[in-house]
Design a protein around this motif. Sequence first.
Motif, PDB file in Angstrom:
ATOM      1  N   GLU A   2       1.127  -0.810   0.221  1.00 61.80           N
ATOM      2  CA  GLU A   2      -0.190  -0.158  -0.365  1.00 61.80           C
ATOM      3  C   GLU A   2       0.911   1.189  -0.402  1.00 61.80           C
ATOM      4  O   GLU A   2       0.698   2.025  -0.748  1.00 61.80           O
ATOM      5  CB  GLU A   2      -0.995   0.346   1.342  1.00 61.80           C
ATOM      6  N   LEU A   3       2.110   0.927   0.313  1.00 60.63           N
ATOM      7  CA  LEU A   3       2.905   2.142   0.810  1.00 60.63           C
ATOM      8  C   LEU A   3       3.443   2.302  -0.821  1.00 60.63           C
ATOM      9  O   LEU A   3       3.465   3.981  -1.297  1.00 60.63           O
ATOM     10  CB  LEU A   3       4.108   2.167   1.737  1.00 60.63           C
ATOM     11  N   GLY A   4       3.692   1.091  -1.808  1.00 62.57           N
ATOM     12  CA  GLY A   4       4.437   1.443  -2.909  1.00 62.57           C
ATOM     13  C   GLY A   4       3.419   2.573  -3.839  1.00 62.57           C
ATOM     14  O   GLY A   4       3.378   3.071  -4.302  1.00 62.57           O
ATOM     15  N   ALA A   5       1.704   2.138  -3.269  1.00 62.17           N
ATOM     16  CA  ALA A   5       0.877   2.882  -4.606  1.00 62.17           C
ATOM     17  C   ALA A   5       0.527   4.058  -4.033  1.00 62.17           C
ATOM     18  O   ALA A   5       0.544   4.952  -5.053  1.00 62.17           O
ATOM     19  CB  ALA A   5      -0.265   1.243  -3.972  1.00 62.17           C
ATOM     20  N   GLN A   6       0.439   4.519  -2.798  1.00 58.48           N
ATOM     21  CA  GLN A   6       0.546   5.619  -2.288  1.00 58.48           C
ATOM     22  C   GLN A   6       1.397   6.342  -2.877  1.00 58.48           C
ATOM     23  O   GLN A   6       1.258   7.139  -3.043  1.00 58.48           O
ATOM     24  CB  GLN A   6       0.848   5.518  -0.117  1.00 58.48           C
ATOM     25  N   ARG A   7       3.236   6.077  -2.801  1.00 60.78           N
ATOM     26  CA  ARG A   7       4.358   6.951  -2.175  1.00 60.78           C
ATOM     27  C   ARG A   7       4.093   7.408  -3.992  1.00 60.78           C
ATOM     28  O   ARG A   7       4.884   7.772  -4.700  1.00 60.78           O
ATOM     29  CB  ARG A   7       5.582   6.513  -2.060  1.00 60.78           C
ATOM     30  N   LEU A   8       4.502   5.757  -4.946  1.00 60.93           N
ATOM     31  CA  LEU A   8       5.082   5.806  -6.341  1.00 60.93           C
ATOM     32  C   LEU A   8       3.434   6.107  -6.889  1.00 60.93           C
ATOM     33  O   LEU A   8       3.819   6.215  -8.596  1.00 60.93           O
ATOM     34  CB  LEU A   8       5.825   4.209  -6.848  1.00 60.93           C
ATOM     35  N   GLY A   9       2.285   5.959  -6.861  1.00 62.20           N
ATOM     36  CA  GLY A   9       0.900   5.667  -7.409  1.00 62.20           C
ATOM     37  C   GLY A   9       1.127   4.683  -8.387  1.00 62.20           C
ATOM     38  O   GLY A   9       2.225   3.629  -8.786  1.00 62.20           O
ATOM     39  N   PRO A  10      -0.537   4.159  -8.320  1.00 61.18           N
ATOM     40  CA  PRO A  10      -0.600   3.718  -8.878  1.00 61.18           C
ATOM     41  C   PRO A  10      -0.793   2.828 -10.385  1.00 61.18           C
ATOM     42  O   PRO A  10       0.388   1.790 -10.839  1.00 61.18           O
ATOM     43  CB  PRO A  10      -1.771   2.986  -8.958  1.00 61.18           C
ATOM     44  N   ILE A  11       0.469   3.716 -11.645  1.00 57.64           N
ATOM     45  CA  ILE A  11       1.126   3.689 -12.416  1.00 57.64           C
ATOM     46  C   ILE A  11       1.737   3.060 -12.936  1.00 57.64           C
ATOM     47  O   ILE A  11       1.983   2.097 -13.264  1.00 57.64           O
ATOM     48  CB  ILE A  11       0.987   4.979 -13.897  1.00 57.64           C
ATOM     49  N   MET A  12       2.803   3.323 -11.485  1.00 52.59           N
ATOM     50  CA  MET A  12       4.290   3.440 -11.384  1.00 52.59           C
ATOM     51  C   MET A  12       4.075   2.269 -11.085  1.00 52.59           C
ATOM     52  O   MET A  12       5.377   1.336 -11.650  1.00 52.59           O
ATOM     53  CB  MET A  12       4.793   4.629 -10.729  1.00 52.59           C
ATOM     54  N   GLN A  13       3.161   2.284 -10.017  1.00 48.15           N
ATOM     55  CA  GLN A  13       3.224   0.487  -9.072  1.00 48.15           C
ATOM     56  C   GLN A  13       3.432  -0.848  -9.971  1.00 48.15           C
ATOM     57  O   GLN A  13       3.927  -1.732 -10.063  1.00 48.15           O
ATOM     58  CB  GLN A  13       2.525   0.706  -8.191  1.00 48.15           C
ATOM     59  N   ALA A  14       2.480  -0.505 -10.802  1.00 47.74           N
ATOM     60  CA  ALA A  14       2.050  -1.471 -12.200  1.00 47.74           C
ATOM     61  C   ALA A  14       3.421  -1.782 -12.726  1.00 47.74           C
ATOM     62  O   ALA A  14       2.945  -3.332 -13.391  1.00 47.74           O
ATOM     63  CB  ALA A  14       0.826  -0.783 -12.590  1.00 47.74           C
ATOM     64  N   THR A  15       4.116  -0.867 -13.135  1.00 50.21           N
ATOM     65  CA  THR A  15       5.147  -1.210 -14.493  1.00 50.21           C
ATOM     66  C   THR A  15       6.280  -2.345 -13.439  1.00 50.21           C
ATOM     67  O   THR A  15       7.146  -3.305 -14.193  1.00 50.21           O
ATOM     68  CB  THR A  15       5.575  -0.152 -14.625  1.00 50.21           C
ATOM     69  N   VAL A  16       6.284  -1.988 -12.050  1.00 48.25           N
ATOM     70  CA  VAL A  16       7.596  -3.003 -11.809  1.00 48.25           C
ATOM     71  C   VAL A  16       7.172  -4.652 -11.720  1.00 48.25           C
ATOM     72  O   VAL A  16       6.471  -4.727 -11.692  1.00 48.25           O
ATOM     73  CB  VAL A  16       6.811  -3.135  -9.935  1.00 48.25           C
TER      74      VAL A  16
END
Length: 248
Positions: free
Chosen positions: A196-210
């Motif tokens: 959830e922290l990743g989603a909050q901090r990086l944003g869902p679009i960026m998170q989805a690219t990991v």
Amino acid sequence: IPNRFAGATVVVTGAGSGIGKATATRLLAEGARVIASDLDAERLDALSVEVGDAPLTTVVGDVSDDAVIAQIVEVGEGRITGLVNNAGIMDAFVPTAEIDDALWERVLRINVTAPMKLMRAVLPAMVEAGHGRIVNVASEASIRAGASGTPYATSKHAVVGLTKSTALFYGPAGVRVNAVAPGAVATNIEAPFRSELGAQRLGPIMQATVPAPATAEQLAASITWLLSEDSANVNGALLMSDGGWSTI
Ligand code: NAD
């Protein structure tokens, strides 16, 4: 590859866990003598047990501490042929306006100053021998934002400058200096990209690219390639070892 590193003495920092541990283990299996450094004595003890009677020397302590660096050089007895600046810490995805001075200083000290000091300490003997192999562990965060917070991204961009500048100065003396940039790797580092922290901090679009995390052994393969003679013509490079994350 049996005996690929016969005759080599390689320092690996942060060798108690993750990428450093996999690299130290592989180097020992391929004939190197390894000087393993880590903050965590228990992790180094566990590594010693796992590798049995392989030629491993351990140095416990903070690798950004001058006394620890001096100890690493001392146990190397002038025979250090390789250095893997792997120890590093993350930054909890902290954005610029929220940076605490202590976090900034710690991240820069461990991720940038320590690798500089270690290179500075081992280079004279490498130059004298006309041979040296150095690999600095950079990151996806070395080339762009969106893989960490600001302190870590700043530190890992700096690792690239440190690598290129050192490569240019010491290449003619027979010392090759390269960096490897891991993407997400399953280790003990706190890089909760998928949380959830990743989603909050990086944003869902960026998170989805990991991408799915790589293994530490896959990174050890890239690092040992840069230490080996198969990369003889490679100096000052940043090798993206990230499963293609950086193509996005
Ligand atoms: P890890 O936390 O599993 O292992 C790092 C080891 O370094 C630990 O055993 C820790 O005790 C040690 N260490 C930390 N600070 C130290 C210090 N000051 N002195 C001595 N030892 C110290 O982490 P990892 O994922 O294997 O990280 C290794 C390197 O890879 C780091 O530089 C990290 O920034 C980089 N990296 C990791 C990832 C990833 O997703 N895991 C991605 C990109 C880059």
